[in-house]
Design a protein around this motif. Structure first.
Motif, mmCIF file in Angstrom:
data_model
loop_
_atom_site.group_PDB
_atom_site.id
_atom_site.type_symbol
_atom_site.label_atom_id
_atom_site.label_comp_id
_atom_site.label_asym_id
_atom_site.label_seq_id
_atom_site.Cartn_x
_atom_site.Cartn_y
_atom_site.Cartn_z
ATOM 1 N N LEU A 27 -2.498 -25.332 -27.759
ATOM 2 C CA LEU A 27 -3.377 -26.495 -27.857
ATOM 3 C C LEU A 27 -3.545 -26.898 -29.312
ATOM 4 O O LEU A 27 -3.513 -28.085 -29.658
ATOM 5 C CB LEU A 27 -4.738 -26.176 -27.235
ATOM 6 C CG LEU A 27 -5.723 -27.345 -27.116
ATOM 7 C CD1 LEU A 27 -5.178 -28.402 -26.168
ATOM 8 C CD2 LEU A 27 -7.080 -26.845 -26.644
ATOM 9 N N ASP A 28 -3.680 -25.912 -30.180
ATOM 10 C CA ASP A 28 -3.806 -26.176 -31.615
ATOM 11 C C ASP A 28 -2.529 -26.797 -32.165
ATOM 12 O O ASP A 28 -2.573 -27.701 -33.014
ATOM 13 C CB ASP A 28 -4.122 -24.865 -32.346
ATOM 14 C CG ASP A 28 -4.344 -25.081 -33.829
ATOM 15 O OD1 ASP A 28 -5.257 -25.832 -34.189
ATOM 16 O OD2 ASP A 28 -3.585 -24.493 -34.633
ATOM 17 N N ILE A 29 -1.372 -26.333 -31.668
ATOM 18 C CA ILE A 29 -0.093 -26.900 -32.112
ATOM 19 C C ILE A 29 0.006 -28.370 -31.716
ATOM 20 O O ILE A 29 0.418 -29.223 -32.509
ATOM 21 C CB ILE A 29 1.081 -26.107 -31.507
ATOM 22 C CG1 ILE A 29 1.093 -24.670 -32.047
ATOM 23 C CG2 ILE A 29 2.407 -26.792 -31.804
ATOM 24 C CD1 ILE A 29 2.092 -23.778 -31.359
ATOM 25 N N ALA A 30 -0.397 -28.683 -30.480
ATOM 26 C CA ALA A 30 -0.348 -30.072 -30.003
ATOM 27 C C ALA A 30 -1.280 -30.949 -30.833
ATOM 28 O O ALA A 30 -0.922 -32.086 -31.195
ATOM 29 C CB ALA A 30 -0.739 -30.125 -28.531
ATOM 30 N N CYS A 31 -2.453 -30.426 -31.178
ATOM 31 C CA CYS A 31 -3.408 -31.190 -31.994
ATOM 32 C C CYS A 31 -2.838 -31.475 -33.381
ATOM 33 O O CYS A 31 -3.025 -32.566 -33.926
ATOM 34 C CB CYS A 31 -4.727 -30.420 -32.111
ATOM 35 S SG CYS A 31 -5.688 -30.381 -30.574
ATOM 36 N N THR A 123 5.787 -25.675 -36.737
ATOM 37 C CA THR A 123 4.717 -24.741 -36.367
ATOM 38 C C THR A 123 5.228 -23.680 -35.412
ATOM 39 O O THR A 123 4.920 -22.500 -35.558
ATOM 40 C CB THR A 123 3.537 -25.501 -35.719
ATOM 41 O OG1 THR A 123 3.102 -26.540 -36.600
ATOM 42 C CG2 THR A 123 2.375 -24.552 -35.449
ATOM 43 N N LEU A 124 6.039 -24.106 -34.435
ATOM 44 C CA LEU A 124 6.619 -23.145 -33.490
ATOM 45 C C LEU A 124 7.552 -22.174 -34.212
ATOM 46 O O LEU A 124 7.589 -20.977 -33.911
ATOM 47 C CB LEU A 124 7.387 -23.882 -32.391
ATOM 48 C CG LEU A 124 6.535 -24.641 -31.365
ATOM 49 C CD1 LEU A 124 7.420 -25.481 -30.463
ATOM 50 C CD2 LEU A 124 5.691 -23.669 -30.534
ATOM 51 N N LYS A 125 8.291 -22.693 -35.195
ATOM 52 C CA LYS A 125 9.196 -21.837 -35.965
ATOM 53 C C LYS A 125 8.402 -20.789 -36.748
ATOM 54 O O LYS A 125 8.794 -19.618 -36.818
ATOM 55 C CB LYS A 125 10.024 -22.698 -36.920
ATOM 56 C CG LYS A 125 11.128 -21.933 -37.646
ATOM 57 C CD LYS A 125 11.933 -22.855 -38.550
ATOM 58 C CE LYS A 125 12.725 -23.863 -37.759
ATOM 59 N NZ LYS A 125 13.611 -24.684 -38.627
#
Length: 342
Positions: A27-31, A123-125
């Motif tokens: 959720l934080d990544i999407a934000c 961010t995912l990386k």
């Protein structure tokens, strides 16, 4: 492209499955992705602190956060009390005010969409990198189980603890054919980070690989009953291991070989037939050299400055030299002198 809350939820669920992430973390990544899009399409908020709220029904709300102050010094981060009361009447001084700046239209420009996607990917990386380090942290200098997944050119691709790792040619055992599906062991030399990409440094050819196997098979090494003094190795051909003990009642070579050879057989099974010699250290250089070259029958040894001339019969020369001169080369490495067979 239109920002759709339901599409965001569906994408998040897919990423949760793919990356095994905590829903709150995702959720934080999407934000963060939405925030980068918003600042790209609305540059007037570029320096502002922006907060994004994705509600349970998928609705997206965007807020500008400012500090309520008596005298404004930075309009991007501060707001006067008078102006704050126009937004919310009960606002008080030094309060953190959240002003709803959600656009009426959630249409994303092409550039903003690319910016948001790049933010999420990066961010995912970073998360993958953190998980990578957590998985292997503290396992340096250990023996790890690996499975060969494929052979690509002269490189071997391995699965190590569900992580894809490449075993480069220089750390492969020479003349060994690696087969997909094969289970092997590798030595973890360390975890490195180059140009932002994490990787494992693994090997099957160094002397530490042998030491790790021996520590796995010989409990007496852990309690210091037997010590490894030195290891010299020609990977895939032969290894010589020098051992010692402080206990006169212990035969260090016998400990390494085991009862009826069960330990040496286990060791050899992990080395794909590579020959291993165990030699007890001796302070007498001639005795030590003769032991290093056993079972060669040596007629005489003459030492000079950093050199030893070893006389053997013609029949014994192949045994003294052995395959690819490994016997004489390894003995030379261990004694730090040049050896000549005559």
């Amino acid at each position: 492209m239109k920002l759709d809350g339901k599409n965001i939820q569906a994408a998040m669920m897919e990423l949760i499955d793919d990356y095994k992430l905590d829903p709150n973390q995702l959720l934080d990544i999407a934000c963060q992705g939405i925030k980068s899009w918003f600042k790209k399409d609305y540059p007037e908020f570029k320096k502002s602190e922006i907060l994004v709220d994705i509600k349970a029904d998928g609705t997206v709300a965007i807020y500008k956060a400012t500090d309520v102050v008596e005298e404004v010094e930075d309009p991007e981060t501060q707001i006067s009390l008078a102006d704050a009361k126009k937004i919310r009447k009960d606002t008080e001084i030094w309060e953190r005010l959240l002003e709803d700046v959600t656009p009426e239209s959630m249409e994303l420009s092409r550039i903003a969409t690319m910016t948001a996607a790049q933010t999420i990917k990066q961010t995912l990386k970073n998360i993958e990198k953190e998980k990578f380090y957590e998985k292997f942290q503290g396992k340096e200098w250990e023996l790890l189980k690996a499975r060969v997944t494929r052979v690509y050119g002269d490189s071997v691709v391995l699965d190590v603890n569900s992580t894809t790792v490449v075993l480069p040619p220089e750390w492969q055992i020479p003349w060994k054919t690696y087969e997909p599906g094969e289970e092997i062991c590798v030595f973890l030399k360390g975890v490195k980070s180059e140009w932002g990409a994490s990787n494992l440094e693994i090997s099957q050819t160094n002397a530490d690989y042998i030491a790790a196997i021996l520590e796995k098979c010989i409990p007496e090494l852990a309690n210091w009953t037997v010590n490894i003094e030195k290891i010299a190795r020609m990977a895939g051909i032969k290894t010589k291991v020098i051992v010692s003990t402080n206990d006169e009642k212990v035969d260090p070579v016998g400990v390494m070989v085991g009862y009826k050879g069960e330990r040496i057989n286990e060791i050899l099974s992990l080395l794909d037939g590579e020959k291993v010699d165990f030699i007890e250290y001796d302070e007498d250089p001639e005795v030590f050299l003769r032991d290093l070259l056993k079972p060669t029958q040596i007629q005489s040894v003459e030492f000079s400055d950093k050199k030893a001339v070893i006389k053997v019969s013609e029949e014994q020369k192949p045994l003294a030299i052995w395959k690819k001169a490994s016997n004489i080369k390894l003995a030379s490495q261990i004694m730090w002198i040049s050896l000549e067979i005559i």
